[in-house]
Enzyme design. Structure first.
Site, mmCIF file in Angstrom:
data_model
loop_
_atom_site.group_PDB
_atom_site.id
_atom_site.type_symbol
_atom_site.label_atom_id
_atom_site.label_comp_id
_atom_site.label_asym_id
_atom_site.label_seq_id
_atom_site.Cartn_x
_atom_site.Cartn_y
_atom_site.Cartn_z
ATOM 1 N N ASN A 14 0.883 -1.167 0.000
ATOM 2 C CA ASN A 14 0.000 0.000 0.000
ATOM 3 C C ASN A 14 0.923 1.220 0.000
ATOM 4 O O ASN A 14 1.593 1.491 0.999
ATOM 5 C CB ASN A 14 -0.857 -0.044 1.254
ATOM 6 C CG ASN A 14 -2.096 0.809 1.220
ATOM 7 O OD1 ASN A 14 -2.780 0.906 2.237
ATOM 8 N ND2 ASN A 14 -2.423 1.434 0.118
ATOM 9 N N CYS A 87 -5.697 5.863 7.784
ATOM 10 C CA CYS A 87 -5.126 4.808 6.945
ATOM 11 C C CYS A 87 -4.184 3.993 7.822
ATOM 12 O O CYS A 87 -3.184 4.520 8.322
ATOM 13 C CB CYS A 87 -4.384 5.406 5.755
ATOM 14 S SG CYS A 87 -3.595 4.172 4.701
ATOM 15 N N ASN A 163 -12.593 4.726 9.881
ATOM 16 C CA ASN A 163 -13.112 4.931 8.530
ATOM 17 C C ASN A 163 -14.032 3.760 8.199
ATOM 18 O O ASN A 163 -14.002 2.716 8.858
ATOM 19 C CB ASN A 163 -11.982 5.089 7.512
ATOM 20 C CG ASN A 163 -11.017 3.914 7.506
ATOM 21 O OD1 ASN A 163 -11.129 2.995 8.307
ATOM 22 N ND2 ASN A 163 -10.056 3.926 6.604
ATOM 23 N N GLU A 220 -10.395 0.042 -2.277
ATOM 24 C CA GLU A 220 -10.407 1.191 -1.385
ATOM 25 C C GLU A 220 -11.168 2.356 -2.000
ATOM 26 O O GLU A 220 -10.965 2.706 -3.162
ATOM 27 C CB GLU A 220 -8.977 1.637 -1.059
ATOM 28 C CG GLU A 220 -8.252 0.707 -0.103
ATOM 29 C CD GLU A 220 -7.065 1.391 0.549
ATOM 30 O OE1 GLU A 220 -7.268 2.421 1.228
ATOM 31 O OE2 GLU A 220 -5.936 0.900 0.363
ATOM 32 N N CYS A 229 -4.707 -3.001 2.744
ATOM 33 C CA CYS A 229 -5.431 -1.951 3.467
ATOM 34 C C CYS A 229 -5.389 -2.324 4.939
ATOM 35 O O CYS A 229 -5.950 -3.354 5.340
ATOM 36 C CB CYS A 229 -6.871 -1.835 2.970
ATOM 37 S SG CYS A 229 -7.865 -0.640 3.910
#
Length: 291
Positions: A14, A87, A163, A220, A229
């Site tokens: 990522n 993140c 999130n 994502e 992720c």
């Protein structure tokens, strides 16, 4: 033309463009973010992380009120230019970047508080990587998830880990590998702020030495399919444990296309937290002219 110095980094594939802007002087527009993340005309990445002091960004006032020692804020933007709350891979890479740039100097096994749009997140600096306390998680709504490669829509479970995520279990690895995530999965009902879509299967063996093993792919929000992720790995483990019931363990190993991540659930005075552990790498440093 403005020339900036950047560093390219990744956590289990990522990848991110990291820039230092301590006083918030750079006007980091969506167009600039899209340019930096473009894999043909820019640097190429899943997102941009700006290192800015908490007292130099609007969202930082709430951060400093929550934790005065959270000097640095992780201003994270998705590849499409949109802002994101958090993140999990990015914050580990960000912590590694702050240390490598000499912006912070924690000792091994010290905890580094970092501001994010989801609140303060504590990152533990270890010998073999970084562990971030993602805080309290929340169970969301069930939704139907449709994706190219699936003949019919499947039920997915909403999980909030700073999130939004929707996690769907598939029948086997053949079905997981057959997903065509070049196209955006859809949800019914549609989440108000969108969500990341995780697709997961149990590994074989599922349980080994008290640790549950699962495999995951992810689309994502604002990016597309990525190699990993971090918050999605945590959400997938939480959803799997929720479906499995009380016999499920609190320690999980999540295999993603870019590597492996560790997830652990643990009790605190304010409720259950979930942590994410894994590597963080800085690949190269360069300069680029902004359009």
């Amino acid at each position: 033309m403005t020339t900036i110095t950047f560093t390219k980094g990744h956590g289990t594939g990522n990848d991110f463009v990291l820039i230092t802007d301590p006083d918030g002087a750079l006007d980091l527009t969506p167009d600039i973010v899209r340019f930096l993340c473009d894999r043909r005309f820019g640097v190429g990445a899943d997102g941009v992380i700006r290192a800015v002091r908490s007292n130099a960004i609007g969202e930082g006032a709430a951060i400093l009120a929550e934790e005065p020692e959270a000097e640095w804020f992780m201003d994270y933007r998705n590849a499409d230019g949109s802002t994101a709350e958090m993140c999990g891979n990015g914050i580990r890479v960000y912590a590694h970047y702050l240390i490598s740039e000499g912006l912070v100097s924690p000792e091994r096994n010290d905890t580094l508080p970092i501001g994010t749009r989801a609140g303060v997140r504590d990152v533990l600096v270890g010998a073999a990587g970084y562990t971030v306390d993602l805080g309290r998680w929340r169970l969301g709504k069930e939704r139907l998830v449709a994706a190219t490669g699936l003949e019919v829509a499947r039920p997915g479970l909403g999980i909030e880990v700073g999130n939004p995520h929707v996690v769907t279990v598939l029948a086997d690895e053949t079905e997981l590998d057959g997903l065509q995530l070049e196209s955006t999965p859809t949800f019914e009902p549609v989440p108000e702020d969108g969500a990341n879509a995780e697709f997961v299967v149990p590994a074989d063996p599922f349980l080994k030495n008290g640790v549950a093993h699962i495999r995951m792919r992810v689309f994502e929000r604002g990016v597309g399919e990525t190699q990993s992720c971090g918050t999605g790995a945590a959400a997938s483990a939480l959803a799997f444990r929720h479906w499995g019931g009380e016999q499920m363990p609190n320690s999980w190993s999540v295999t993603v296309p870019g590597g492996r991540l560790g997830v652990r659930m643990f009790a605190t005075e304010e409720g259950e937290h979930v942590s994410l552990s894994g590597p963080a790498e800085l690949v190269y440093r360069g300069e680029i002219e902004l359009p």
